[in-house]
Design an enzyme around this catalytic site. Structure first.
Site, short mmCIF file in Angstrom:
data_model
loop_
_atom_site.label_atom_id
_atom_site.label_comp_id
_atom_site.label_asym_id
_atom_site.label_seq_id
_atom_site.Cartn_x
_atom_site.Cartn_y
_atom_site.Cartn_z
N LYS A 46 0.83 -1.27 0.05
CA LYS A 46 0.07 0.08 -0.08
C LYS A 46 1.00 1.38 -0.02
CE LYS A 46 -3.54 2.26 2.60
NZ LYS A 46 -4.25 2.18 3.93
N GLU A 96 10.85 -4.79 4.32
CA GLU A 96 10.62 -6.15 3.99
C GLU A 96 10.31 -6.31 2.77
OE1 GLU A 96 9.12 -4.83 6.83
OE2 GLU A 96 9.00 -6.44 8.37
N GLY A 143 -4.91 -1.64 5.12
CA GLY A 143 -4.06 -2.92 4.44
C GLY A 143 -4.81 -4.40 4.88
N ARG A 144 -5.32 -4.51 6.17
CA ARG A 144 -5.89 -5.79 6.24
C ARG A 144 -7.10 -6.07 5.83
NH1 ARG A 144 -4.51 -2.63 10.51
NH2 ARG A 144 -6.09 -1.90 12.05
N GLU A 187 -4.88 -6.89 14.92
CA GLU A 187 -4.32 -5.47 14.74
C GLU A 187 -5.44 -4.49 14.59
OE1 GLU A 187 -0.63 -5.04 11.82
OE2 GLU A 187 -2.63 -5.10 10.86
N HIS A 194 -5.59 -33.56 17.84
CA HIS A 194 -4.62 -34.55 18.45
C HIS A 194 -3.50 -33.74 18.85
CE1 HIS A 194 -5.97 -38.19 16.44
NE2 HIS A 194 -6.92 -37.28 15.67
N LYS A 215 9.55 -1.14 14.76
CA LYS A 215 10.23 -0.81 13.51
C LYS A 215 11.44 0.21 13.69
CE LYS A 215 6.03 -1.35 10.68
NZ LYS A 215 4.89 -0.58 9.62
C1 G6Q Z 1 -2.72 -3.78 7.96
C2 G6Q Z 1 -1.37 -3.11 8.43
C3 G6Q Z 1 0.12 -3.81 7.80
C4 G6Q Z 1 0.52 -3.46 6.39
C5 G6Q Z 1 1.76 -4.12 6.19
C6 G6Q Z 1 2.23 -3.99 4.85
O1 G6Q Z 1 -3.59 -3.34 8.29
O2 G6Q Z 1 -1.50 -1.72 7.98
O3 G6Q Z 1 -0.22 -5.22 8.06
O4 G6Q Z 1 -0.54 -4.18 5.59
O5 G6Q Z 1 2.60 -3.35 7.12
O6 G6Q Z 1 2.10 -2.50 4.56
P1 G6Q Z 1 2.27 -2.13 2.95
O7 G6Q Z 1 1.18 -2.61 2.19
O8 G6Q Z 1 2.01 -0.64 3.02
O9 G6Q Z 1 3.67 -2.41 2.40
#
Ligand code: G6Q
Length: 556
Positions: A213, A219, A275-276, A361, A393, A521
């Site tokens: 996003k 990462e 994002g989520r 989250e 199990h 972070k």
């Molecule tokens: C979700 C969070 C988080 C996000 C990641 C990746 O709601 O904001 O999990 O999706 O940190 O972020 P980017 O899509 O910006 O790389």
């Protein structure tokens, strides 16, 4: 504005909350098994059906009065107004001052919604058309790599919300994968993650989707850079090859361009998609490519079915509202700290992990929306789970006889995609048996009778019977549906999204930010340069300092 959401009365000082505290005490001894025995209409009254999906909440050990008070709490907390505000595009993400409009990504009609003056529906439709164009080209074998070979492997590089939704959905819908295509997901900055995928694909036929996003996530950008270097090295090609092998899924055009991806290779979405909550947006491109656009659209349609239900159904018959309120009852009035998600469906093996992010989250927060106060009650539970029957199990012992009560969701399809002998009936027999056992339990008298019937000596019966006692009365919901197809999956995911939303409203937290992930972070950024060289490590506690020094010594 939203009177109830901004009201200063803390949720645990509302009339309904106080009444629920009293009610919970008065009903502490009620056992679900007796409630079933006393009331033959219990199941009939305590389930809801939505387009073939059955939601049974009768095994929760609640009574009509519990539900009445929970509904009163929802009304007192302004759930209906908050729901209207979300769908209307009000900036309910108060800390980030953003609208929360993932529902607009799956809307089938234009309701005239605007954000910053721009009409939302046409924006969404334009991106969906672009995605369909790309997906159809892939389906026809027209999407080709730098050397002209058709693309066969899609690698999504993203993390968190830009990974968990797409990976969960593509895994859940494996029976719908286009023949000859494979999907891979790289999220971890651990070089093992990317390396394993690169060992499994050919550069000539691989398309990378860089899903971010913000397009600033360390990462994802680190993995994407390494993937690009690998690609150019493998192809022995210059930068011109990137255009045939890299697409970006993002809100940040400048970031995409800086990285070296042509905006023509970008599928866009917007700040008002969290994002989520983004698998319905361009972030879901891997789903659309691997399954085909028709299936992606069915997934969206399933979520839209639930949006319509959530908006229109009375609270009393509203599945996400019931899910949320039962969760609130267990969390705040019965002291339950966790919530298990138990799909009896191997295809849903990433569903608990997906929900872990969606829920924890969103509602794992201690600050009230007004920012001035810390909540004086529990908020989001720890969400966890594994598919059945595997979990049986492993950890079910604690579910049945542990000292903690773990409310659980059981999910299963009536039909299998791969009917094989008696497998599915056996799976479903276990599915029904576990929630029944959790609810009924086994009394000392029953255990004694069973052991005696097995022919054990009276002494062994006395010795063993107490260990065979299960208290029962352990709450669970059951979701039973016909087949795990794209539309059903869309419905399931949206049910949980709205459940989480309703709980956030009840608890007065902002479910749409995630400030708790920032400190780690920041500290990682400060630590990275200290991992090299031999300058004295300063500015950390003794443990962190010693660990950094040991790492330096080991890697040297
Ligand atoms: C979700 C969070 C988080 C996000 C990641 C990746 O709601 O904001 O999990 O999706 O940190 O972020 P980017 O899509 O910006 O790389």
């Amino acid at each position: 504005m939203l009177p109830a959401m901004t009201a200063s009365t803390p949720p645990n000082r509302t009339n309904a909350w106080l009444a629920l505290e009293q009610h919970a005490q008065q009903t502490a001894k009620l056992h679900a098994r007796e409630l079933f025995e006393q009331d033959p209409t219990r199941f009939a009254r305590m389930h809801v059906e939505l387009s073939g999906l059955l939601f049974d909440y009768s095994k929760h050990g609640v009574v009509d009065e519990t539900l009445r008070l929970l509904m009163a709490l929802a009304r007192e907390r302004g759930v209906e107004e908050a729901r209207a505000a979300m769908f209307a595009g009000e900036p309910i993400n108060v800390t980030e001052q953003r609208e929360v409009l993932h529902t607009a990504l799956r809307a089938s009609t234009d309701e005239g919604l605007r954000v910053d003056g721009a009409l939302v529906f046409p924006l969404v439709q334009t991106e969906l058309r672009k995605l369909r164009g790309l997906s159809d080209r892939l389906g026809r074998g027209e999407l080709r790599g730098h050397t002209g070979k058709p693309i066969t492997d899609i690698v999504n590089i993203g993390i968190g919300g830009s990974d968990l939704g797409p990976v969960m959905v593509t895994e859940a819908l494996r029976p719908y994968w286009r023949p000859g295509l494979r999907a891979h997901f790289v999220s971890n900055i651990d070089d093992a993650d990317l390396s394993h995928v690169l060992l499994d694909v050919q550069a000539e036929t691989t398309l990378f989707l860089v899903a971010s996003k913000t397009f600033t996530t360390d990462e994802t950008l680190t993995n994407a850079r390494s993937a690009r270097e690998w690609l150019l090295r493998e192809l022995g090609a210059g930068k011109e090859a990137v255009a045939k092998h890299f697409f970006a899924l993002s809100t940040n055009v400048n970031g995409v361009v800086d990285f070296g991806i042509d905006p023509a290779n970008m599928l866009e979405f917007w700040d008002w998609v969290g994002g989520r909550y983004s698998l319905w947006s361009a972030i879901g491109a891997s789903i659309a490519l691997v399954l085909g656009m028709d299936h992606f659209e069915s997934l969206l349609a399933g979520a839209a079915d639930v949006d319509a239900h959530f908006r229109a159904a009375p609270l009393e018959a509203n599945i996400p509202v019931l899910m949320a309120l039962l969760g609130v009852f267990h969390t705040n009035f019965r002291g339950c700290a966790t919530h298990a998600v138990l799909p009896y469906d191997q295809h849903l093996h990433r569903f608990p992990a997906y929900l872990q992010q969606a829920d924890m989250e969103s509602n794992g927060k201690h600050g009230r929306k007004n920012g001035d106060e810390v909540v004086g009650y529990e908020t989001g539970p720890v969400v966890w789970g594994e598919p059945g029957t595997n979990g049986q199990h492993a950890f079910y012992q604690l579910l049945h006889q542990g000292t903690r009560v773990v409310p659980a969701d059981f999910l299963a399809a009536a039909r299998s995609h791969y009917p094989l002998g008696q497998h599915h009936d056996k799976l479903i027999a276990n599915f029904f048996a576990q929630s029944e056992a959790l609810m009924r339990g086994r009394t000392l008298a029953e255990a004694t009778a069973e052991l005696t019937a097995e022919g054990l000596s009276p002494e062994d019966v006395r010795r063993l019977a107490p260990h065979k006692v299960f208290s029962g009365n352990r709450p669970s919901s059951t979701f039973l549906y016909d087949l795990l197809d794209p539309r059903t999956l869309g419905r399931l995911v949206a049910l949980y999204e709205h459940k989480i939303f309703v709980q956030g409203v009840i608890w007065d937290v902002n479910s749409f930010d995630q400030m708790g992930v920032e400190l780690g972070k920041q500290l990682a950024k400060a630590i990275l340069p200290k991992l090299e060289g031999d300058a004295p490590v300063t500015g950390h506690d003794a443990s962190t300092t010693a660990l950094i020094e040991r790492y330096r010594a080991l890697r040297a």
